[in-house]
Design an enzyme around this catalytic site. Sequence first.
Site, PDB file in Angstrom:
ATOM      1  CE  LYS A 188      -1.996   2.666   3.058  1.00 27.69           C
ATOM      2  NZ  LYS A 188      -2.064   3.951   2.287  1.00 27.69           N
ATOM      3  CD  GLU A 263      12.783   4.868   8.268  1.00 30.94           C
ATOM      4  OE1 GLU A 263      12.898   5.727   9.183  1.00 30.94           O
ATOM      5  OE2 GLU A 263      12.448   5.140   7.115  1.00 30.94           O
ATOM      6  CB  CYS A 297      12.691   9.717   8.676  1.00 30.64           C
ATOM      7  SG  CYS A 297      13.532   8.615   7.516  1.00 30.64           S
ATOM      8  CD  GLU A 395       9.960  12.989  11.716  1.00 30.41           C
ATOM      9  OE1 GLU A 395      10.880  12.524  11.023  1.00 30.41           O
ATOM     10  OE2 GLU A 395       8.941  12.330  12.014  1.00 30.41           O
TER      11      GLU A 395
END
Length: 506
Positions: A188, A263, A297, A395
């Site tokens: 997906k 991850e 990231c 983040e």
Amino acid sequence: MTVLVNPTALSDHKARDFKMLIDGKWQAGASDPIERIAPSHGVVVSRFSTGRRKDAERAIAAARKAFDDGPWPRMTASERSAILLRAADLIAARSEELAFLDAIEAGKPITQVRAEIAGSVDIWRYAAALARDLHGESYNTLGDGTLGVVLREAIGVVSIITPWNFPFLIVGQKLPFALAAGCTAVVKPSELTSGSTLVLGEILQQAGVPDGVVNIVTGTGPEVGAVMTSHPDVDMVSFTGSTGIGKLTMSNAAQTLKKVSLELGGKNPQIVFPDADLDAFIDAAVFGAYFNAGECCNAGSRLILHKSIATDVVRRVAELAKGVKVGDPLDPSTQVGAIITPQHLEKISGYVAGARSSGARVAHGGDTLDLGMGQFMSPTILEAVTPDMAVAREEVFGPVLSVLTFETTAEAVSIANSIDYGLSAGVWSRDFDTCLTIGRSVRAGTVWMNTFMDGASELPFGGYKQSGLGRELGRHAVEDYTETKTLNMHIGKRTNWWMPQKEKLA
């Protein structure tokens, strides 16, 4: 900062309609398609089928059947390797098409995406090589009566869920290794950037991957992803995305105790000492912060500078940031493209405003950009940031660089380790003892020394703490998609230890 504007670049582009790949057949969704509006130009560039729960279930059933009864897990490693190598060649042949799709759907600079596609080709070839290196173990040291063999078997059906920031690269960090091990998969991609993954489906069919081995379902996480992470016929989930969704993925998978590879996010520091090669570092600081518009990231979003050099370094970083070219992703000279959605741009701006209100100062940028097309953010530097500020701990996922300072090595390590993430870090010093001290003390999956964001297919990638579980890439990547099975073989006459011998009963 240089602004590059070409608002007519997509004026003649016809939106492309994509279908889902389930059991070797291309199928449309039952409801209205998802329209992807280019973040750089504000026009519809792609339409994806809106997958539903039943589509995910059919895809999982196809992958299950292909694994349980089909040829893929039963091929020789050399046969699977040959198919993966053909896929790599076909990816290379269609690289410009793939790069264009990622550029317009994600707002990524075309020059950058071309490099990502080339990197993906290398990963597919590396996975093909690892397919032939996968092996078990034997133990001929257990005495004359025992021989032990440890087999490595494909784990089964793998659900692969990928994000919007590196649409083609990240599926390449997962799928070829799963296929090399003999697994089947349901993929997906993000509903924002599905185009290149669907083209990959065409490529894999052309390369000779049997029907049902790779299924691609487009749609949203609540509708499609939830099924893929909880369905009992799925043996493993490999997910890349936010830490919040990663936790939900882990919770879903826990219901059937699936293996999970995650991850997730990062808030990555670059620690700089006074003896560093500052010319090299300044370039790496700007690259690390603004590569992929900071929607990465691995972004070097925290500079942890020794106090004695902080003022000069901030000045020099700001000066170089002024020359960063922001604008049309289809212009080959663009370095920073568009922000993925208006909502995400608002989130980034909110972090900058919050930092200002908490006492941080804007050394450069800090504003959204109105280019008459899409949504853009100026490369931003915030100084006088303290470790307790949200912009230093969370983040942001945008082109925002936070600057903190330290006086001692222990303080630098403490600041670096004080947050919930541990994906990567950088250290800059001409003293290798200093680099090794930081490298061994900072809790991160990758620590770069006098460089930043370099990578190779051979080097494992993943994080500590809430940056994820497991590792991708590297020589053990294929093993992540396997289970071990012990065969304990007896040789010669078997003795029965728990019951007296017959002759002793007489």
